[in-house]
Design a protein around this motif. Structure first.
Motif, PDB file in Angstrom:
ATOM      1  N   MET A   1      18.003 -29.841  28.776  1.00 17.19           N
ATOM      2  CA  MET A   1      19.048 -30.495  28.012  1.00 17.19           C
ATOM      3  C   MET A   1      20.318 -30.490  28.868  1.00 17.19           C
ATOM      4  SD  MET A   1      20.318 -29.517  24.120  1.00 17.19           S
ATOM      5  CE  MET A   1      18.727 -29.663  23.355  1.00 17.19           C
ATOM      6  N   GLU A   2      21.040 -31.572  28.869  1.00 15.58           N
ATOM      7  CA  GLU A   2      22.307 -31.652  29.579  1.00 15.58           C
ATOM      8  C   GLU A   2      23.367 -30.824  28.836  1.00 15.58           C
ATOM      9  OE1 GLU A   2      23.118 -33.184  32.499  1.00 15.58           O
ATOM     10  OE2 GLU A   2      20.965 -33.545  32.716  1.00 15.58           O
ATOM     11  N   PHE A   3      24.348 -30.319  29.570  1.00 13.46           N
ATOM     12  CA  PHE A   3      25.349 -29.429  28.976  1.00 13.46           C
ATOM     13  C   PHE A   3      26.056 -30.057  27.784  1.00 13.46           C
ATOM     14  CE2 PHE A   3      29.641 -27.642  28.677  1.00 13.46           C
ATOM     15  CZ  PHE A   3      29.310 -26.326  28.393  1.00 13.46           C
ATOM     16  N   ASN A   4      26.579 -31.285  27.936  1.00  9.31           N
ATOM     17  CA  ASN A   4      27.303 -31.915  26.817  1.00  9.31           C
ATOM     18  C   ASN A   4      26.407 -32.110  25.615  1.00  9.31           C
ATOM     19  OD1 ASN A   4      29.772 -31.962  28.070  1.00  9.31           O
ATOM     20  ND2 ASN A   4      29.614 -34.085  28.744  1.00  9.31           N
ATOM     21  N   GLU A   5      25.162 -32.449  25.846  1.00  7.79           N
ATOM     22  CA  GLU A   5      24.218 -32.614  24.736  1.00  7.79           C
ATOM     23  C   GLU A   5      24.012 -31.273  24.028  1.00  7.79           C
ATOM     24  OE1 GLU A   5      19.583 -33.931  23.915  1.00  7.79           O
ATOM     25  OE2 GLU A   5      20.423 -34.185  25.928  1.00  7.79           O
ATOM     26  N   THR A   6      23.906 -30.202  24.799  1.00  6.75           N
ATOM     27  CA  THR A   6      23.737 -28.872  24.217  1.00  6.75           C
ATOM     28  C   THR A   6      24.950 -28.502  23.368  1.00  6.75           C
ATOM     29  OG1 THR A   6      22.388 -28.162  26.100  1.00  6.75           O
ATOM     30  CG2 THR A   6      23.336 -26.435  24.742  1.00  6.75           C
ATOM     31  N   VAL A   7      26.136 -28.685  23.919  1.00  6.65           N
ATOM     32  CA  VAL A   7      27.365 -28.343  23.196  1.00  6.65           C
ATOM     33  C   VAL A   7      27.500 -29.179  21.927  1.00  6.65           C
ATOM     34  CG1 VAL A   7      29.894 -28.423  23.314  1.00  6.65           C
ATOM     35  CG2 VAL A   7      28.589 -27.494  25.228  1.00  6.65           C
ATOM     36  N   HIS A   8      27.225 -30.470  22.023  1.00  6.78           N
ATOM     37  CA  HIS A   8      27.414 -31.366  20.878  1.00  6.78           C
ATOM     38  C   HIS A   8      26.326 -31.220  19.825  1.00  6.78           C
ATOM     39  CE1 HIS A   8      30.459 -34.262  22.893  1.00  6.78           C
ATOM     40  NE2 HIS A   8      30.545 -33.056  23.406  1.00  6.78           N
ATOM     41  N   SER A   9      25.163 -30.712  20.208  1.00  7.39           N
ATOM     42  CA  SER A   9      24.070 -30.602  19.232  1.00  7.39           C
ATOM     43  C   SER A   9      23.991 -29.225  18.569  1.00  7.39           C
ATOM     44  CB  SER A   9      22.731 -30.930  19.890  1.00  7.39           C
ATOM     45  OG  SER A   9      22.400 -29.969  20.875  1.00  7.39           O
ATOM     46  N   ARG A  10      24.736 -28.245  19.071  1.00  4.66           N
ATOM     47  CA  ARG A  10      24.700 -26.909  18.481  1.00  4.66           C
ATOM     48  C   ARG A  10      25.259 -26.925  17.061  1.00  4.66           C
ATOM     49  NH1 ARG A  10      26.345 -23.034  16.097  1.00  4.66           N
ATOM     50  NH2 ARG A  10      28.381 -24.004  15.878  1.00  4.66           N
ATOM     51  N   ARG A  11      24.532 -26.297  16.159  1.00  8.66           N
ATOM     52  CA  ARG A  11      24.958 -26.191  14.761  1.00  8.66           C
ATOM     53  C   ARG A  11      24.699 -24.771  14.271  1.00  8.66           C
ATOM     54  NH1 ARG A  11      25.971 -30.506  16.240  1.00  8.66           N
ATOM     55  NH2 ARG A  11      25.684 -32.539  15.303  1.00  8.66           N
ATOM     56  N   SER A  12      25.404 -24.367  13.249  1.00 10.16           N
ATOM     57  CA  SER A  12      25.079 -23.121  12.559  1.00 10.16           C
ATOM     58  C   SER A  12      23.895 -23.410  11.658  1.00 10.16           C
ATOM     59  CB  SER A  12      26.275 -22.641  11.733  1.00 10.16           C
ATOM     60  OG  SER A  12      27.325 -22.244  12.592  1.00 10.16           O
ATOM     61  N   ILE A  13      22.819 -22.659  11.863  1.00  6.71           N
ATOM     62  CA  ILE A  13      21.574 -22.896  11.130  1.00  6.71           C
ATOM     63  C   ILE A  13      21.407 -21.836  10.053  1.00  6.71           C
ATOM     64  CG2 ILE A  13      19.044 -23.025  11.347  1.00  6.71           C
ATOM     65  CD1 ILE A  13      20.594 -25.420  12.591  1.00  6.71           C
ATOM     66  N   ARG A  14      21.198 -22.300   8.831  1.00 10.20           N
ATOM     67  CA  ARG A  14      21.064 -21.400   7.689  1.00 10.20           C
ATOM     68  C   ARG A  14      19.703 -21.516   7.010  1.00 10.20           C
ATOM     69  NH1 ARG A  14      26.369 -22.934   8.111  1.00 10.20           N
ATOM     70  NH2 ARG A  14      27.872 -21.211   7.984  1.00 10.20           N
ATOM     71  N   LYS A  15      18.742 -22.114   7.712  1.00 10.38           N
ATOM     72  CA  LYS A  15      17.368 -22.190   7.200  1.00 10.38           C
ATOM     73  C   LYS A  15      16.440 -22.283   8.407  1.00 10.38           C
ATOM     74  CE  LYS A  15      14.411 -24.446   3.877  1.00 10.38           C
ATOM     75  NZ  LYS A  15      14.181 -25.603   3.026  1.00 10.38           N
ATOM     76  N   TYR A  16      15.475 -21.361   8.457  1.00 10.19           N
ATOM     77  CA  TYR A  16      14.597 -21.257   9.611  1.00 10.19           C
ATOM     78  C   TYR A  16      13.133 -21.445   9.220  1.00 10.19           C
ATOM     79  CZ  TYR A  16      18.720 -19.133  11.715  1.00 10.19           C
ATOM     80  OH  TYR A  16      19.981 -18.901  12.177  1.00 10.19           O
ATOM     81  N   LEU A  17      12.355 -21.961  10.172  1.00  6.17           N
ATOM     82  CA  LEU A  17      10.911 -22.020   9.997  1.00  6.17           C
ATOM     83  C   LEU A  17      10.359 -20.598  10.052  1.00  6.17           C
ATOM     84  CD1 LEU A  17      10.038 -24.973  12.427  1.00  6.17           C
ATOM     85  CD2 LEU A  17      10.104 -25.044   9.918  1.00  6.17           C
ATOM     86  N   ASP A  18       9.270 -20.370   9.348  1.00  8.62           N
ATOM     87  CA  ASP A  18       8.597 -19.070   9.394  1.00  8.62           C
ATOM     88  C   ASP A  18       7.723 -19.058  10.648  1.00  8.62           C
ATOM     89  OD1 ASP A  18       7.650 -16.588   8.812  1.00  8.62           O
ATOM     90  OD2 ASP A  18       6.396 -17.213   7.127  1.00  8.62           O
ATOM     91  N   LYS A  19       8.368 -18.874  11.798  1.00  6.78           N
ATOM     92  CA  LYS A  19       7.698 -18.986  13.092  1.00  6.78           C
ATOM     93  C   LYS A  19       8.357 -18.010  14.065  1.00  6.78           C
ATOM     94  CE  LYS A  19       6.971 -22.488  16.687  1.00  6.78           C
ATOM     95  NZ  LYS A  19       7.196 -23.886  17.061  1.00  6.78           N
TER      96      LYS A  19
END
Length: 178
Positions: A1-19
């Motif tokens: 992943m390119e740096f800007n894409e990583t920075v712009h796509s980061r979110r606080s996640i409050r629901k996870y897969l059971d994995k």
């Protein structure tokens, strides 16, 4: 992943897969964290990783308020971040270099945590930084020494949601050029 894409796509996640998260991913995140800048290269941030399911459940039940337990319900990894106090921002004689005192330890830990979180995003993982937690219960459960200051709790896992980007302030609202 390119740096800007990583920075712009980061979110606080409050629901996870059971994995489960592969340990190799956690190792890569920790490697990125240790390259974070610290005061005089003091390297005081520390990471306490919980992957054991029994300890993870005990941690969630005894160390987090109910809303944070819900926010990280299926997260298979919890990372408690700390720093060694009275070193970052301090002279060798033990006196602080400026008025921030141990604030530099918090700052340094945040810099290192950002590397960790962006690497998690790069690996396709989601994270949530939680500041509301029971410091004494965490210290007891994980046997964290008194010379370490607990900064944050970070849940890690594969996202089960794709939240929208929250509205961001415009650059001219947050910047002053001189």
């Amino acid at each position: 992943m390119e740096f800007n894409e990583t920075v712009h796509s980061r979110r606080s996640i409050r629901k996870y897969l059971d994995k489960d998260v592969p340990k190799q991913y956690i190792d890569e995140m920790l490697d990125a964290a240790r390259y974070g800048e610290t005061w005089k290269n003091s390297q005081t941030p520390r990471y306490h990783i919980i992957m054991n399911k029994e300890i993870l459940e005990q941690f969630k039940m005894t160390c987090l308020p109910e809303f944070n337990r819900r926010n990280c319900q299926n997260a298979p990894v919890i990372i408690v971040t700390t720093f060694v106090k009275n070193r970052s921002g301090y002279q060798k004689n033990g006196s602080p270099d400026n008025e921030l005192n141990n604030g530099w330890g918090v700052y340094d830990t945040g810099l290192c945590n950002q590397n960790l979180i962006l690497k998690a995003t790069d690996l396709g993982l989601g994270t949530l930084v939680m500041g509301i937690r029971d410091e004494k219960a965490i210290r007891t459960l994980l046997d964290i020494p008194a010379e370490e200051v607990i900064v944050s709790v970070i849940s890690v896992g594969f996202p089960d949601i794709d939240p929208e980007m929250p509205k961001r302030k415009a650059t001219d609202e947050i910047v002053h050029f001189y």
